[in-house]
Design a protein around this motif. Sequence first.
Motif, PDB file in Angstrom:
ATOM      1  N   HIS A  94      33.587 -13.416  22.326  1.00  0.00           N
ATOM      2  CA  HIS A  94      32.735 -12.282  22.692  1.00  0.00           C
ATOM      3  C   HIS A  94      32.108 -12.525  24.062  1.00  0.00           C
ATOM      4  N   THR A  95      31.607 -13.751  24.257  1.00  0.00           N
ATOM      5  CA  THR A  95      31.076 -14.188  25.546  1.00  0.00           C
ATOM      6  C   THR A  95      31.103 -15.712  25.560  1.00  0.00           C
ATOM      7  N   TYR A  96      30.855 -16.299  26.717  1.00  0.00           N
ATOM      8  CA  TYR A  96      30.925 -17.759  26.833  1.00  0.00           C
ATOM      9  C   TYR A  96      30.072 -18.248  27.982  1.00  0.00           C
ATOM     10  N   THR A  97      29.806 -19.543  27.973  1.00  0.00           N
ATOM     11  CA  THR A  97      29.132 -20.200  29.085  1.00  0.00           C
ATOM     12  C   THR A  97      29.669 -21.618  29.200  1.00  0.00           C
ATOM     13  N   THR A 113      32.516 -25.840  26.955  1.00  0.00           N
ATOM     14  CA  THR A 113      32.365 -24.394  26.857  1.00  0.00           C
ATOM     15  C   THR A 113      31.777 -24.017  25.503  1.00  0.00           C
ATOM     16  N   ILE A 115      30.934 -20.767  23.096  1.00  0.00           N
ATOM     17  CA  ILE A 115      31.372 -19.382  22.942  1.00  0.00           C
ATOM     18  C   ILE A 115      30.592 -18.712  21.817  1.00  0.00           C
ATOM     19  N   GLU A 118      33.415 -13.491  17.725  1.00  0.00           N
ATOM     20  CA  GLU A 118      33.270 -12.206  17.024  1.00  0.00           C
ATOM     21  C   GLU A 118      34.456 -11.988  16.107  1.00  0.00           C
ATOM     22  N   LYS A 139      38.528 -16.414  28.727  1.00  0.00           N
ATOM     23  CA  LYS A 139      38.421 -14.969  28.958  1.00  0.00           C
ATOM     24  C   LYS A 139      37.727 -14.302  27.778  1.00  0.00           C
ATOM     25  N   ILE A 140      36.902 -13.332  28.065  1.00  0.00           N
ATOM     26  CA  ILE A 140      36.311 -12.516  27.007  1.00  0.00           C
ATOM     27  C   ILE A 140      37.449 -11.769  26.319  1.00  0.00           C
TER      28      ILE A 140
END
Length: 164
Positions: A94-97, A113, A115, A118, A139-140
């Motif tokens: 869904h998103t990451y950092t 990473t 995440i 979802e 990648k999202i």
Amino acid sequence: MSEKSVSMPVKMDEVEQGCILYNIDPIVMKYHYEVDYIHSYAQDSPFFEGLAKGELKGSKCTKCGGTFATPRSHCMTCGAETEWMQLPLTGKVHTYTTCYFGGQEFLAETPFTLIMVEWPGVDTLFLSRLIGVAPADVKIGMNIQAKFKRLSQFKPTDVYFVPA
């Protein structure tokens, strides 16, 4: 009636252990401290039992049907009790950092990473690590699959994700 005389120490034993002094005013120092910690997961125990069996468990509201990837005993929307449900082992990013700093457990893995996973039909997201892909290649919407440590420590870090 006389008591037997017992020799009592007059000086405390000295031990060769120390600390590292970083500052004098105020005193800031570092020294080793170790403790055994007894902890109960209480109502969350089935989640951690599931991780040891290679399962992901979330919860579902018994009243409104809300679903939660991070399990909880009561619904965030209506307050009703929840029941356990099985989550899929595949999902999407869904998103990451990318984390360049981490706690002691993750120092050897930095950068790593994080995440938010979802799943279709699940109302909340699940925080975990993504392994096996360079941060620049995440990648999202990327398809991912859950993996579990073979030797469970009954910790949230027993589950991680890899590209599917």
